[in-house]
Design a protein around this motif. Structure first.
Motif, PDB file in Angstrom:
ATOM      1  N   THR A  16      10.750 -26.149 -12.980  1.00 15.91           N
ATOM      2  CA  THR A  16       9.502 -26.821 -12.620  1.00 15.91           C
ATOM      3  C   THR A  16       8.314 -26.048 -13.191  1.00 15.91           C
ATOM      4  N   CYS A  50       6.011 -24.933 -11.479  1.00 18.08           N
ATOM      5  CA  CYS A  50       5.523 -24.023 -10.436  1.00 18.08           C
ATOM      6  C   CYS A  50       6.314 -22.721 -10.353  1.00 18.08           C
ATOM      7  N   CYS A  96       4.779 -30.250  -6.872  1.00 19.49           N
ATOM      8  CA  CYS A  96       4.317 -29.206  -7.788  1.00 19.49           C
ATOM      9  C   CYS A  96       3.080 -29.706  -8.541  1.00 19.49           C
TER      10      CYS A  96
END
Length: 292
Positions: free
Chosen positions: A133, A135, A147
């Motif tokens: 991801t 994040c 996110c």
């Protein structure tokens, strides 16, 4: 702003440099040079936009390649039986159907307020998978978060199925003996909460810097989830026990780590925020949680 400053500086320099010439010559030279500078700035801006688009595309490609490099589990989506259905369904199909309803409500609500329609991306993480991801940490079997870095909701199919069947473990409130997350509307509450974070981002409510406390944003997201639940009730689609499932889930995910900046709210605070949105039915009721 930078463009105006640059043009002003260029103009001032040209005026000083040509101060000994006739006024007509000065104006002509300034205007010609100003036009050349404007054309160069416009070209530079176009090149910058193209570079930024290429960069964004490349980042998405790299993340996609990295995701492909992470071993994917061979397990299939868990099967659940939703109330009102004649046949079982897979949890990923159930999440997609839920998201469609939540998105439909907020699209209609924002359109009525003459605000931009929401845009949302999602990833129902397959059982056993690890999804990279924007994040930082990957999304695995326990994922349930939004996110902002890649504007995506991540919900693990395994976690959603465990919530659905009431066997999810490690929820802070439930571990302390408060609440119990189980049922289709427990899953619906969690997804509506994460969708609300997406709205906070798009509406400029989120502070993308490190905030002093997460709790106001979390409680506001609970409240916004409650307004969506109210829309389900208004349509006559709320089943007996649905609201109880949602409030029990809110209690179960509440925590007691009040000294931590990432504290999301106590079980009672989260339940009360959800009910505040449900009882009022208007998103404006949720503004009080995040003072502007």
């Amino acid at each position: 702003m930078a463009r105006r400053i640059l043009l002003t500086v260029v103009t001032a320099v040209l005026v000083l440099a040509t101060a000994g010439c006739g006024s007509e010559d000065v104006r002509d030279r300034v205007e010609q040079t100003r036009e050349r500078v404007e054309r160069r700035i416009a070209r530079a801006e176009r090149q910058f936009e193209k570079s930024r688009e290429r960069f964004g595309t490349r980042i998405r490609e790299v993340l996609g390649d990295l995701r492909k490099a992470v071993p994917e589990a061979r397990q299939t989506s868990p099967t659940v039986r939703s109330r009102g259905r004649h046949e079982p369904t897979t949890i990923d199909a159930f999440l997609t159907e839920l998201l469609r309803d939540i998105d439909g409500y907020w699209t209609k609500t924002l359109r009525a307020a003459r605000l931009p329609e929401p845009q949302i991306r999602y990833d129902w993480v397959a059982p056993g998978a690890q999804v990279l991801t924007g994040c930082g940490a990957p999304a695995g079997d326990r994922a349930a978060f939004y996110c902002p870095a890649d504007d995506t909701i991540y919900v693990a199919q395994r976690f959603a199925a465990d919530l659905y069947t009431g066997v999810a473990r490690g929820l802070p409130g439930e571990s302390a003996g408060v609440g119990h997350a189980a049922g289709d509307f427990a899953v619906a509450y969690v997804l509506a909460h994460e969708y609300a974070h997406n709205l906070q981002q798009e509406l400029g409510v989120f502070d993308n810097r490190v905030t002093a406390a997460a709790k106001p944003y979390e409680l506001q997201a609970d409240c916004m989830a409650g307004t969506w639940a109210n829309s389900v009730y208004e349509q006559g689609h709320l089943e007996p026990g649905d609201l109880e499932e949602a409030t029990n889930a809110a209690l179960a995910v509440g925590d007691f780590d009040v000294g931590n900046a990432r504290h999301h709210g106590t079980p009672e605070e989260r339940r009360d925020a959800l009910l505040a949105g449900f009882r009022n039915g208007e998103p404006s009721a949720c503004a009080r949680f995040v003072p502007r």
